[in-house]
Design an enzyme around this catalytic site. Sequence first.
Site, PDB file in Angstrom:
ATOM      1  N   ASP A  32       0.874  -1.176   0.101  1.00  0.00           N
ATOM      2  CA  ASP A  32      -0.049  -0.030   0.100  1.00  0.00           C
ATOM      3  C   ASP A  32       1.137   1.363  -0.113  1.00  0.00           C
ATOM      4  O   ASP A  32       1.967   1.053   0.439  1.00  0.00           O
ATOM      5  CB  ASP A  32      -0.900  -0.140   1.180  1.00  0.00           C
ATOM      6  CG  ASP A  32      -2.207   0.760   0.819  1.00  0.00           C
ATOM      7  OD1 ASP A  32      -3.113   0.241   0.926  1.00  0.00           O
ATOM      8  OD2 ASP A  32      -2.073   2.103   0.891  1.00  0.00           O
ATOM      9  N   LEU A 150     -17.322 -10.073  -2.445  1.00  0.00           N
ATOM     10  CA  LEU A 150     -17.087 -10.039  -1.083  1.00  0.00           C
ATOM     11  C   LEU A 150     -18.508  -8.895  -0.743  1.00  0.00           C
ATOM     12  O   LEU A 150     -18.348  -7.806  -0.993  1.00  0.00           O
ATOM     13  CB  LEU A 150     -16.073  -9.600  -0.619  1.00  0.00           C
ATOM     14  CG  LEU A 150     -14.878 -10.429  -1.004  1.00  0.00           C
ATOM     15  CD1 LEU A 150     -13.302  -9.645  -0.680  1.00  0.00           C
ATOM     16  CD2 LEU A 150     -14.835 -11.928  -0.604  1.00  0.00           C
ATOM     17  N   ARG A 151     -19.180  -9.229   0.180  1.00  0.00           N
ATOM     18  CA  ARG A 151     -20.025  -8.229   0.972  1.00  0.00           C
ATOM     19  C   ARG A 151     -19.320  -7.756   2.356  1.00  0.00           C
ATOM     20  O   ARG A 151     -18.896  -8.467   2.976  1.00  0.00           O
ATOM     21  CB  ARG A 151     -21.427  -8.931   1.402  1.00  0.00           C
ATOM     22  CG  ARG A 151     -22.327  -9.258   0.302  1.00  0.00           C
ATOM     23  CD  ARG A 151     -23.171 -10.240   0.833  1.00  0.00           C
ATOM     24  NE  ARG A 151     -22.717 -11.371   1.562  1.00  0.00           N
ATOM     25  CZ  ARG A 151     -23.310 -12.460   2.167  1.00  0.00           C
ATOM     26  NH1 ARG A 151     -24.585 -12.330   2.568  1.00  0.00           N
ATOM     27  NH2 ARG A 151     -22.803 -13.611   2.470  1.00  0.00           N
ATOM     28  N   LEU A 247     -34.414  -9.463  -0.288  1.00  0.00           N
ATOM     29  CA  LEU A 247     -35.612  -8.971  -0.246  1.00  0.00           C
ATOM     30  C   LEU A 247     -36.151  -8.267   1.052  1.00  0.00           C
ATOM     31  O   LEU A 247     -37.478  -8.155   1.108  1.00  0.00           O
ATOM     32  CB  LEU A 247     -36.692  -9.934  -0.713  1.00  0.00           C
ATOM     33  CG  LEU A 247     -36.528 -10.595  -2.299  1.00  0.00           C
ATOM     34  CD1 LEU A 247     -37.679 -11.762  -2.316  1.00  0.00           C
ATOM     35  CD2 LEU A 247     -37.210  -9.600  -3.150  1.00  0.00           C
ATOM     36  N   GLY A 250     -36.275  -1.366   2.696  1.00  0.00           N
ATOM     37  CA  GLY A 250     -35.336  -0.375   3.718  1.00  0.00           C
ATOM     38  C   GLY A 250     -35.150   0.694   3.179  1.00  0.00           C
ATOM     39  O   GLY A 250     -36.009   1.345   2.130  1.00  0.00           O
ATOM     40  N   CYS A 257     -20.280  -0.166  -3.698  1.00  0.00           N
ATOM     41  CA  CYS A 257     -20.319  -1.182  -4.811  1.00  0.00           C
ATOM     42  C   CYS A 257     -21.697  -0.681  -5.742  1.00  0.00           C
ATOM     43  O   CYS A 257     -21.602  -0.206  -6.861  1.00  0.00           O
ATOM     44  CB  CYS A 257     -20.255  -2.469  -4.602  1.00  0.00           C
ATOM     45  SG  CYS A 257     -18.831  -3.032  -3.748  1.00  0.00           S
TER      46      CYS A 257
HETATM   47  C1  UDX Z   1     -22.274  -5.920  -2.398  1.00  0.00           C
HETATM   48  C2  UDX Z   1     -22.497  -7.304  -3.049  1.00  0.00           C
HETATM   49  O1  UDX Z   1     -23.553  -7.995  -2.038  1.00  0.00           O
HETATM   50  C3  UDX Z   1     -21.269  -8.065  -2.979  1.00  0.00           C
HETATM   51  O2  UDX Z   1     -21.319  -9.282  -3.832  1.00  0.00           O
HETATM   52  C4  UDX Z   1     -20.216  -7.392  -4.038  1.00  0.00           C
HETATM   53  O3  UDX Z   1     -19.030  -7.994  -4.051  1.00  0.00           O
HETATM   54  C5  UDX Z   1     -20.122  -5.956  -3.531  1.00  0.00           C
HETATM   55  O4  UDX Z   1     -21.291  -5.123  -3.197  1.00  0.00           O
HETATM   56  P1  UDX Z   1     -21.917  -4.719  -0.127  1.00  0.00           P
HETATM   57  O5  UDX Z   1     -22.065  -3.617  -0.943  1.00  0.00           O
HETATM   58  O6  UDX Z   1     -20.970  -4.916   0.916  1.00  0.00           O
HETATM   59  O7  UDX Z   1     -21.803  -6.007  -1.033  1.00  0.00           O
HETATM   60  O8  UDX Z   1     -23.157  -4.879   0.662  1.00  0.00           O
HETATM   61  P2  UDX Z   1     -24.549  -5.551   0.635  1.00  0.00           P
HETATM   62  O9  UDX Z   1     -24.846  -6.513   1.716  1.00  0.00           O
HETATM   63  O10 UDX Z   1     -24.915  -6.226  -0.745  1.00  0.00           O
HETATM   64  O11 UDX Z   1     -25.643  -4.538   0.897  1.00  0.00           O
HETATM   65  C6  UDX Z   1     -25.896  -3.239  -0.322  1.00  0.00           C
HETATM   66  C7  UDX Z   1     -26.764  -2.618   0.307  1.00  0.00           C
HETATM   67  O12 UDX Z   1     -28.160  -3.223  -0.151  1.00  0.00           O
HETATM   68  C8  UDX Z   1     -26.789  -2.005   1.718  1.00  0.00           C
HETATM   69  O13 UDX Z   1     -27.116  -0.560   1.588  1.00  0.00           O
HETATM   70  C9  UDX Z   1     -27.845  -2.812   2.141  1.00  0.00           C
HETATM   71  O14 UDX Z   1     -28.428  -2.158   3.447  1.00  0.00           O
HETATM   72  C10 UDX Z   1     -29.036  -2.980   1.180  1.00  0.00           C
HETATM   73  N1  UDX Z   1     -29.813  -4.067   1.153  1.00  0.00           N
HETATM   74  C11 UDX Z   1     -29.201  -5.483   1.019  1.00  0.00           C
HETATM   75  C12 UDX Z   1     -31.307  -3.958   1.408  1.00  0.00           C
HETATM   76  O15 UDX Z   1     -31.882  -2.858   1.356  1.00  0.00           O
HETATM   77  N2  UDX Z   1     -32.002  -4.953   1.515  1.00  0.00           N
HETATM   78  C13 UDX Z   1     -31.384  -6.354   1.450  1.00  0.00           C
HETATM   79  O16 UDX Z   1     -32.224  -7.168   1.636  1.00  0.00           O
HETATM   80  C14 UDX Z   1     -30.007  -6.586   1.201  1.00  0.00           C
END
Ligand code: UDX
Length: 424
Positions: A32, A150-151, A247, A250, A257
Amino acid sequence: MDSTIAVIGTGYVGLTTGTCLAHLGHTVICVDVDVEKVAGLQRGEVPILEQGLDELVQEGVRSGNLTFTTDTPAAVKVSEFVYLCVPTPQGEDGSADLSYIQEAATQIGPHLQPEAIVVNKSTVPVGSTRVVGAALGRGDVYVVSNPEFLREGSAVQDFLHPDRVVIGCDDQAAAVRLASLYLSLAAPLMVTDPASAETIKYASNAFLATKISYVNAVAAVCEAVGADVNDVVLGMGYDKRIGHEFLRPGPGWGGSCFPKDTRALIHIAEEAGYDFDLLKGVVTVNDEQFARVANKVVEAAGGSVAGKTIAVWGLTFKARTDDLRESPSLEVIKRLVALGAHVRAFDPAVHRQLEGIEVVDDPYGACDGAEVLVVLTEWDEFRWLDFDKVAAALRQPAVVDARNLLDRQSLRRRGFTVAGIGRL
Ligand code: UDX
């Protein structure tokens, strides 16, 4: 087979990727530019909130499998694989800004071993593998697309137990060599061409965002027809073709992402001559969701929030993370402040002041004299707080639960008015 791997960039993706590859037994050197960050990591200090990452970093540092440096050439010279995990932020026109990844490729090019494999881990537009190849300026190395899924908050779990590993490469031998790094992961592994691998990443994220916008739109219909969206999505999810995941209604989707990737895919489509109207609608519904939640707060405050204090629980883009990037909570708060509200917020993972928001370290303190309490992230701990104390602190016992997280019947029995999403 244990290999030597350099990982360029130690953000959410790079640090998790490097640490987990070391955990799998490989020798990993994370690079880094941030001297402070590298020094902290060498001491085993992890600057991000990711479940299980601290332990794995300390394990890797102790075993010597995982080291950190600012010296890119030294790391690249001894590595068979070089992962690019640098940011690909959203440009003005929605396109992905490739300047960081091109800069990284230019830097590592001269120092790569012959036959080395450069791995595009960052989310990059379709065709970027060629861009990286050109920037490397080498004819004796390979560039492979290996998108991350990755989430945040579950990145370690998602890396070590992936639903699938995707490798995009035109050279079969290089693809097999990269695949060998993941063999100890019991997950389906597919090899395709780079364009398809890059498209899988964008199309997957855009589809997940579509599911969420869809359920938020269905929630608006439920409010109009008197249905309960929680039961509606439960009933839908039993259909295996729909599933129960992603589903949850929110305040809208956010994070580092979805907003970037949905706009990038719209841009990629436009460049390719296709008007991705469907995905534009997904983005529009999401922007409207921020306003819908803000309006619920205005209604709960009696028609205006001007000059009133609004208590907020949750600032990050979702629970179990400390990431504020593109947070829906901040979008809702921005709208309330624009309407004259004073917002006082509590978030278990945020302990710094934010412009225009009074951030406090106590969920009850956030409610002192507030007109309404708004729940914007789904931290489980919010459910177990003392709502008699909350009622005593608020000016009126009114809650807007933008994650349908709380037990609204129990709250109503305590005299609260409760407004949820997609349910009365
Ligand atoms: C996402 C993808 O899930 C992951 O596979 C990718 O590599 C990167 O982007 P991330 O952004 O970390 O991951 O979060 P995620 O858990 O997907 O949630 C994204 C957004 O959707 C959040 O604001 C979350 O609150 C919202 N969300 C998620 C909902 O509103 N409802 C849901 O059922 C799921």
